[in-house]
Write an enzyme that holds these catalytic residues in place. Structure first.
Site, PDB file in Angstrom:
ATOM      1  N   GLU A  78       5.209   4.815 -21.424  1.00  0.00           N
ATOM      2  CA  GLU A  78       4.361   3.992 -20.538  1.00  0.00           C
ATOM      3  C   GLU A  78       3.123   4.789 -20.161  1.00  0.00           C
ATOM      4  O   GLU A  78       3.163   6.012 -20.105  1.00  0.00           O
ATOM      5  CB  GLU A  78       5.153   3.542 -19.308  1.00  0.00           C
ATOM      6  CG  GLU A  78       5.805   4.666 -18.491  1.00  0.00           C
ATOM      7  CD  GLU A  78       4.885   5.352 -17.532  1.00  0.00           C
ATOM      8  OE1 GLU A  78       3.851   4.757 -17.192  1.00  0.00           O
ATOM      9  OE2 GLU A  78       5.183   6.483 -17.121  1.00  0.00           O
ATOM     10  N   PHE A  79       2.034   4.059 -19.904  1.00  0.00           N
ATOM     11  CA  PHE A  79       0.787   4.722 -19.520  1.00  0.00           C
ATOM     12  C   PHE A  79       0.272   4.137 -18.198  1.00  0.00           C
ATOM     13  O   PHE A  79      -0.929   4.014 -17.978  1.00  0.00           O
ATOM     14  CB  PHE A  79      -0.262   4.583 -20.638  1.00  0.00           C
ATOM     15  CG  PHE A  79       0.217   5.144 -21.960  1.00  0.00           C
ATOM     16  CD1 PHE A  79       0.224   6.518 -22.182  1.00  0.00           C
ATOM     17  CD2 PHE A  79       0.695   4.314 -22.953  1.00  0.00           C
ATOM     18  CE1 PHE A  79       0.686   7.057 -23.387  1.00  0.00           C
ATOM     19  CE2 PHE A  79       1.154   4.834 -24.163  1.00  0.00           C
ATOM     20  CZ  PHE A  79       1.156   6.208 -24.378  1.00  0.00           C
ATOM     21  N   LEU A  80       1.217   3.739 -17.337  1.00  0.00           N
ATOM     22  CA  LEU A  80       0.844   3.096 -16.070  1.00  0.00           C
ATOM     23  C   LEU A  80       0.312   4.115 -15.079  1.00  0.00           C
ATOM     24  O   LEU A  80       0.837   5.214 -14.979  1.00  0.00           O
ATOM     25  CB  LEU A  80       2.076   2.428 -15.441  1.00  0.00           C
ATOM     26  CG  LEU A  80       2.921   1.518 -16.325  1.00  0.00           C
ATOM     27  CD1 LEU A  80       4.159   1.063 -15.564  1.00  0.00           C
ATOM     28  CD2 LEU A  80       2.093   0.335 -16.782  1.00  0.00           C
ATOM     29  N   CYS A 100       3.313  12.923 -12.250  1.00  0.00           N
ATOM     30  CA  CYS A 100       3.235  12.941 -13.716  1.00  0.00           C
ATOM     31  C   CYS A 100       2.513  14.163 -14.278  1.00  0.00           C
ATOM     32  O   CYS A 100       3.110  14.943 -15.016  1.00  0.00           O
ATOM     33  CB  CYS A 100       2.552  11.675 -14.194  1.00  0.00           C
ATOM     34  SG  CYS A 100       3.372  10.209 -13.572  1.00  0.00           S
ATOM     35  N   ALA A 120     -15.012  15.506 -10.255  1.00  0.00           N
ATOM     36  CA  ALA A 120     -14.585  16.782  -9.662  1.00  0.00           C
ATOM     37  C   ALA A 120     -13.981  16.548  -8.285  1.00  0.00           C
ATOM     38  O   ALA A 120     -14.321  15.592  -7.595  1.00  0.00           O
ATOM     39  CB  ALA A 120     -15.782  17.716  -9.555  1.00  0.00           C
ATOM     40  N   PHE A 134     -12.156  10.325 -15.747  1.00  0.00           N
ATOM     41  CA  PHE A 134     -11.451  11.590 -15.487  1.00  0.00           C
ATOM     42  C   PHE A 134     -12.348  12.816 -15.555  1.00  0.00           C
ATOM     43  O   PHE A 134     -11.922  13.900 -15.915  1.00  0.00           O
ATOM     44  CB  PHE A 134     -10.211  11.732 -16.405  1.00  0.00           C
ATOM     45  CG  PHE A 134      -9.070  10.914 -15.861  1.00  0.00           C
ATOM     46  CD1 PHE A 134      -9.117   9.534 -15.914  1.00  0.00           C
ATOM     47  CD2 PHE A 134      -7.985  11.516 -15.255  1.00  0.00           C
ATOM     48  CE1 PHE A 134      -8.104   8.758 -15.374  1.00  0.00           C
ATOM     49  CE2 PHE A 134      -6.960  10.754 -14.709  1.00  0.00           C
ATOM     50  CZ  PHE A 134      -7.027   9.381 -14.774  1.00  0.00           C
TER      51      PHE A 134
HETATM   52  C1  UGA Z   1      -1.078   9.339 -14.769  1.00  0.00           C
HETATM   53  C2  UGA Z   1      -1.813   8.775 -16.001  1.00  0.00           C
HETATM   54  O1  UGA Z   1      -3.164   8.467 -15.655  1.00  0.00           O
HETATM   55  C3  UGA Z   1      -1.114   7.522 -16.531  1.00  0.00           C
HETATM   56  O2  UGA Z   1      -1.747   7.080 -17.716  1.00  0.00           O
HETATM   57  C4  UGA Z   1       0.347   7.878 -16.831  1.00  0.00           C
HETATM   58  O3  UGA Z   1       1.073   6.751 -17.287  1.00  0.00           O
HETATM   59  C5  UGA Z   1       1.011   8.400 -15.565  1.00  0.00           C
HETATM   60  O4  UGA Z   1       0.289   9.573 -15.115  1.00  0.00           O
HETATM   61  C6  UGA Z   1       2.438   8.752 -15.895  1.00  0.00           C
HETATM   62  O5  UGA Z   1       2.655   9.669 -16.681  1.00  0.00           O
HETATM   63  O6  UGA Z   1       3.346   8.001 -15.487  1.00  0.00           O
HETATM   64  P1  UGA Z   1      -1.024   8.758 -12.142  1.00  0.00           P
HETATM   65  O7  UGA Z   1      -0.211  10.008 -11.992  1.00  0.00           O
HETATM   66  O8  UGA Z   1      -0.575   7.511 -11.480  1.00  0.00           O
HETATM   67  O9  UGA Z   1      -1.176   8.390 -13.717  1.00  0.00           O
HETATM   68  O10 UGA Z   1      -2.456   9.081 -11.558  1.00  0.00           O
HETATM   69  P2  UGA Z   1      -3.962   9.250 -12.102  1.00  0.00           P
HETATM   70  O11 UGA Z   1      -4.765   8.086 -11.697  1.00  0.00           O
HETATM   71  O12 UGA Z   1      -3.969   9.626 -13.530  1.00  0.00           O
HETATM   72  O13 UGA Z   1      -4.436  10.487 -11.220  1.00  0.00           O
HETATM   73  C7  UGA Z   1      -3.773  11.745 -11.307  1.00  0.00           C
HETATM   74  C8  UGA Z   1      -4.456  12.766 -10.432  1.00  0.00           C
HETATM   75  O14 UGA Z   1      -5.718  13.134 -10.985  1.00  0.00           O
HETATM   76  C9  UGA Z   1      -4.746  12.297  -9.009  1.00  0.00           C
HETATM   77  O15 UGA Z   1      -4.390  13.325  -8.107  1.00  0.00           O
HETATM   78  C10 UGA Z   1      -6.244  12.046  -8.995  1.00  0.00           C
HETATM   79  O16 UGA Z   1      -6.803  12.251  -7.716  1.00  0.00           O
HETATM   80  C11 UGA Z   1      -6.725  13.105  -9.969  1.00  0.00           C
HETATM   81  N1  UGA Z   1      -8.019  12.780 -10.622  1.00  0.00           N
HETATM   82  C12 UGA Z   1      -8.143  11.717 -11.456  1.00  0.00           C
HETATM   83  C13 UGA Z   1      -9.113  13.621 -10.403  1.00  0.00           C
HETATM   84  O17 UGA Z   1      -9.029  14.615  -9.651  1.00  0.00           O
HETATM   85  N2  UGA Z   1     -10.287  13.347 -11.040  1.00  0.00           N
HETATM   86  C14 UGA Z   1     -10.425  12.301 -11.885  1.00  0.00           C
HETATM   87  O18 UGA Z   1     -11.534  12.111 -12.450  1.00  0.00           O
HETATM   88  C15 UGA Z   1      -9.335  11.454 -12.091  1.00  0.00           C
END
Ligand code: UGA
Length: 427
Positions: A152-154, A261, A253, A250
Site C-alpha cells: 500500500e502507498f497510503l 512508516c 525543508a 517531498f
Molecule cells: C508515507 C508515504 O508517503 C506513503 O506513500 C506510504 O504508504 C506510507 O508512508 C506507509 O508506508 O504506510 P506517511 O507516513 O503517512 O506516508 O506520511 P508522509 O506524508 O509521507 O510524511 C512523512 C513525514 O515526512 C512527515 O513527518 C512529514 O512532515 C515529512 N515531510 C514530508 C517533510 O518533512 N517534507 C516533505 O516535503 C514531505
C-alpha cells in the site's frame, strides 16, 4: 463482486476494508483484539483518519462490511485473504514479524481449499516466500494457495482518498494464477497495474519510502547550507521543483520526517543491506540528517536566546504531520525532549491531541499556550495555525520570537505584527 477477508483492523486494514466494501465487495475485517471489534461493531472508529468514519458507516449500512475476531473461521470461508497487520521495528532495526507469524499459523490451520493470500503489510524481501514455505511445511497443499505482495502507498491524513486514487497497483507474485483475480478486485480504480516478482514488489515499497525520505533529508541538509549564504530555501525549492525530473513533492525543508512508516522502513532496509554485506551509505546519510535536524533547530534557537534554562517556550503541533492523531516517531516530540533537557519550561498545543509528558503543560487553546512565552515554536504545520489572531498572540507573549520549523507561516505578515521570525534556510 467478491467475498474478501481482511486480517488486521489497524489504519491500513480499516482503510482497505472500507475502500473494498465501497467498491462493492463483501468484506469481513478481522482483528484479534475483541474490544476493538466490539467498538467497530458499535460504529466507533479507534483511529482518526479523514473520511474514514463516514465511509465505514456507509458500507456497514449497505451490509457490505462486517467485523469479527474469528480469524480461522473467516479464513476458512473466504477465498481472498488480505493481510494488513502491523510490522513495527525492533530495537536493532529488524522488522518485528510476530503478527505475520501468528497469521501464518492461523492460515496453516484454516486453509483447506484454494485461497489468494494478498500481503498489504510492509514486510522485508523474502517474507512472502517464507510464508508459502511455512504453509507447505505445515501440510497445506501448494495447489490451495497463491501469495501476492500488494504493497500500500497510503498517506496518513489522506489515506481514504489515496485508496481510491492509487498512482499504481503493484502485484508481486511467483505464479500467473492469481493475477486476473487480483486485477479484477481493483478494476474500478482505473490505476496502472504492474506485475512483478514477489521480492521486487516487497522492495518497491521500501525503495519508495526510502527515496521519499532521501528527498526530505537532502532538502534539509541544503537548508543548512542556505543559512550560510542567507539564501531562502523556499526560493531554492521552487527553482528545483520546476525541473520535471525533480518535481515539487517531498522537497519541503523542515524539522525532518517522522511517523510510523519512514523511520521503520529505513531501519529495515538498512538492516537487510548490512545483513547481506552491502554498506548502506545513502540510507545511513538520510537517517543521520534526519536525526541531526532537530539539533539544527535547537542550536538556531540558542543562538538567539543564548540559553534555554528557565525559558518559557510554547510548542504548537505534536503529531508527526497535520491532519492525523498519530504521534509515532514525531520529530516534534524529539524536539520537546531536547528543549526539556536544556531546562526550558514547555507549554504545548495541538489541535488534535492532548500531550501528556513530565515537565510539559498541555493547553487546549493556542492563546493560553503562548501566555508569557519567550518564543513560539511551530513544530507541525497544522493549517489552523496560519489563521490565528496574531495580534492576540503577540499580546499574550512576553517575547516576540517565532521559530517556524516547517517554513509554513507568512514571514511578511508576522514581521508586520512585530515578530522576529526564525527558521532554517530563511534569511
Ligand atoms: C508515507 C508515504 O508517503 C506513503 O506513500 C506510504 O504508504 C506510507 O508512508 C506507509 O508506508 O504506510 P506517511 O507516513 O503517512 O506516508 O506520511 P508522509 O506524508 O509521507 O510524511 C512523512 C513525514 O515526512 C512527515 O513527518 C512529514 O512532515 C515529512 N515531510 C514530508 C517533510 O518533512 N517534507 C516533505 O516535503 C514531505
Amino acid at each position: 463482486m467478491m467475498d474478501i477477508c481482511v486480517i488486521g483492523a489497524g489504519y491500513v486494514g480499516l482503510t482497505t476494508s472500507a475502500m473494498l466494501a465501497e467498491l462493492g465487495h463483501d468484506v469481513v475485517c478481522i482483528d484479534k483484539d475483541q474490544t476493538k471489534i466490539e467498538q467497530l461493531n458499535q460504529g466507533n472508529v479507534p483511529i482518526y483518519e479523514q473520511g474514514l468514519e463516514r465511509l465505514l458507516k456507509n458500507t456497514r449500512k449497505k451490509k457490505r462490511l462486517k467485523f469479527s475476531h474469528q480469524i480461522e473461521k473467516e479464513i476458512g470461508s473466504h477465498s481472498i485473504i488480505f493481510i494488513a497487520v502491523g510490522t513495527p521495528s525492533l530495537e536493532d532495526g529488524r522488522t518485528d514479524l510476530r503478527a505475520i507469524q501468528s497469521v501464518t499459523t492461523s492460515l496453516a490451520a484454516a486453509v483447506t481449499s484454494y485461497k489468494i493470500i494478498i500481503m498489504k503489510s510492509t514486510v522485508p524481501p523474502g517474507t512472502n516466500q517464507w510464508i508459502g514455505q511455512q504453509l507447505i511445511e505445515r501440510g497445506v497443499s501448494p495447489d490451495w494457495f497463491d501469495i501476492v505482495s500488494n504493497p500500500e502507498f497510503l498517506k496518513e491524513g489522506t489515506a481514504v482518498k489515496d485508496s481510491f486514487h492509487p498512482n499504481r497497483i503493484v502485484i508481486g507474485t511467483s505464479s500467473k494464477r492469481p493475477v486476473t483475480t487480483v486485477k479484477s478486485i481493483y478494476q474500478q480504480l482505473n490505476a496502472p497495474v504492474i506485475v512483478t516478482s514477489l521480492a521486487a514488489a516487497e522492495l518497491i515499497k521500501y525503495a519508495s519510502n526510502t527515496f521519499l525520505a532521501a528527498k526530505i533529508s537532502f532538502i534539509n541538509e541544503l537548508s543548512r547550507i542556505c543559512d550560510v549564504f542567507d539564501a531562502d530555501i523556499l526560493e531554492v525549492e521552487k527553482g528545483m521543483a520546476l525541473d520535471p525530473r525533480i518535481g515539487p513533492h517531498f522537497i519541503r525543508a523542515g524539522l525532518g520526517y517522522g511517523g510510523s512508516c519512514f523511520p521503520k522502513d529505513l531501519s529495515a532496509l538498512k538492516y537487510i543491506a548490512e545483513k547481506n554485506n552491502i554498506y548502506p551509505a545513502m540510507i545511513n546519510a538520510v537517517i543521520d540528517v534526519n536525526k541531526t535536524q532537530i539539533d539544527t533547530y535547537v542550536n538556531k534557537l540558542t543562538s538567539v536566546l543564548t540559553h534555554l534554562q528557565g525559558k518559557r517556550l510554547a510548542v504548537w503541533g505534536i503529531t508527526f504531520k497535520p491532519n492525523t492523531d498519530d504521534t509515532r516517531s514525531s520529530q516534534s516530540i524529539g524536539l520537546v525532549d531536547q528543549l526539556l533537557k536544556r531546562g526550558a519550561e514547555l507549554h504545548v498545543y495541538d489541535p488534535m491531541i492532548d500531550f501528556q509528558a513530565e515537565g510539559v503543560t498541555n493547553h487546549s487553546s493556542p492563546y493560553d499556550s503562548v501566555r508569557d512565552a519567550d518564543c513560539l515554536i511551530i513544530a507541525t504545520e497544522w493549517p489552523a495555525f496560519a489563521t490565528v489572531n496574531w495580534q492576540k498572540i503577540q499580546k499574550e507573549m512576553k517575547g516576540n520570537l517565532i521559530m517556524d520549523c516547517r517554513n509554513f507561516l507568512d514571514l511578511t505578515k508576522l514581521q508586520s505584527h512585530g515578530f522576529h521570525y526564525l527558521g532554517v534556510g530563511r534569511p
